[in-house]
Design a protein around this motif. Structure first.
Motif, PDB file in Angstrom:
ATOM      1  N   LYS A  68       0.811  -1.309  -0.060  1.00 48.38           N
ATOM      2  CA  LYS A  68       0.202  -0.072   0.052  1.00 48.38           C
ATOM      3  C   LYS A  68       0.809   1.123  -0.108  1.00 48.38           C
ATOM      4  O   LYS A  68       1.795   1.413   0.863  1.00 48.38           O
ATOM      5  N   ILE A  70       0.701   5.207   0.817  1.00 49.83           N
ATOM      6  CA  ILE A  70       0.024   6.526   1.449  1.00 49.83           C
ATOM      7  C   ILE A  70       0.721   7.712   1.171  1.00 49.83           C
ATOM      8  O   ILE A  70       1.993   7.784   1.586  1.00 49.83           O
ATOM      9  N   TYR A  73       0.554  12.682   5.558  1.00 54.91           N
ATOM     10  CA  TYR A  73       0.335  12.134   6.937  1.00 54.91           C
ATOM     11  C   TYR A  73      -0.935  12.105   7.205  1.00 54.91           C
ATOM     12  O   TYR A  73      -1.760  12.897   7.453  1.00 54.91           O
ATOM     13  N   ARG A  74      -1.639  10.985   6.894  1.00 53.12           N
ATOM     14  CA  ARG A  74      -2.956  10.252   7.089  1.00 53.12           C
ATOM     15  C   ARG A  74      -2.727   9.250   8.129  1.00 53.12           C
ATOM     16  O   ARG A  74      -2.786   7.890   8.042  1.00 53.12           O
ATOM     17  N   GLU A  75      -2.886   9.589   9.557  1.00 59.45           N
ATOM     18  CA  GLU A  75      -2.766   8.715  10.472  1.00 59.45           C
ATOM     19  C   GLU A  75      -3.803   7.776  10.559  1.00 59.45           C
ATOM     20  O   GLU A  75      -3.545   6.353  10.441  1.00 59.45           O
ATOM     21  N   THR A  76      -4.934   7.694  10.067  1.00 61.27           N
ATOM     22  CA  THR A  76      -5.880   6.726   9.938  1.00 61.27           C
ATOM     23  C   THR A  76      -5.673   5.512   9.114  1.00 61.27           C
ATOM     24  O   THR A  76      -5.526   4.310   9.297  1.00 61.27           O
ATOM     25  N   GLU A  77      -5.242   6.178   7.931  1.00 63.24           N
ATOM     26  CA  GLU A  77      -4.684   5.055   6.790  1.00 63.24           C
ATOM     27  C   GLU A  77      -3.493   4.307   7.186  1.00 63.24           C
ATOM     28  O   GLU A  77      -3.410   3.244   6.826  1.00 63.24           O
ATOM     29  N   ILE A  78      -2.728   5.161   7.689  1.00 63.46           N
ATOM     30  CA  ILE A  78      -1.476   4.391   8.134  1.00 63.46           C
ATOM     31  C   ILE A  78      -1.621   3.366   9.195  1.00 63.46           C
ATOM     32  O   ILE A  78      -1.083   2.192   9.063  1.00 63.46           O
ATOM     33  N   GLU A  80      -4.449   1.945   9.896  1.00 56.79           N
ATOM     34  CA  GLU A  80      -5.297   0.809   9.128  1.00 56.79           C
ATOM     35  C   GLU A  80      -4.065  -0.252   8.389  1.00 56.79           C
ATOM     36  O   GLU A  80      -4.291  -1.667   8.483  1.00 56.79           O
ATOM     37  N   ALA A  81      -3.402   0.370   7.535  1.00 57.21           N
ATOM     38  CA  ALA A  81      -2.551  -0.151   6.840  1.00 57.21           C
ATOM     39  C   ALA A  81      -1.562  -1.266   7.600  1.00 57.21           C
ATOM     40  O   ALA A  81      -0.998  -2.348   7.126  1.00 57.21           O
TER      41      ALA A  81
END
Length: 84
Positions: A68, A70, A73-78, A80-81
């Motif tokens: 993945k 990303i 800085y996308r804390e939620t996506e990080i 989740e990954a």
């Protein structure tokens, strides 16, 4: 916990890049990174080309977490990954 392989393309002067690395540190996630702006000039083009392959906009941070990508800085996506 076993996390996917994590690599971060960053800039040494970028606050979002620092936050991404800080989040990984806080979660005890092992990662490799490169501060693109600190790469010697004669090697920088090669590194930028690597970033461009996964992020054509060549913006930072660019995180590779497993398969993945990303951007930013996308804390939620990080998290989740990482499966957190």
């Amino acid at each position: 916990m076993d996390y996917p392989k994590v690599f971060v393309y960053a800039l040494s002067t970028c606050g979002h890049c620092r936050n991404a690395k800080k989040l990984l540190d806080q979660k005890n996630v092992a990662y490799e990174f490169i501060d693109v702006d600190l790469v010697p000039t004669d090697e920088r083009g090669k590194v930028v080309d690597e970033v461009r392959k996964v992020n054509p906009e060549t913006s930072f941070p660019t995180l590779l977490i497993g398969d993945k990508v990303i951007v930013g800085y996308r804390e939620t996506e990080i998290l989740e990954a990482l499966g957190l």
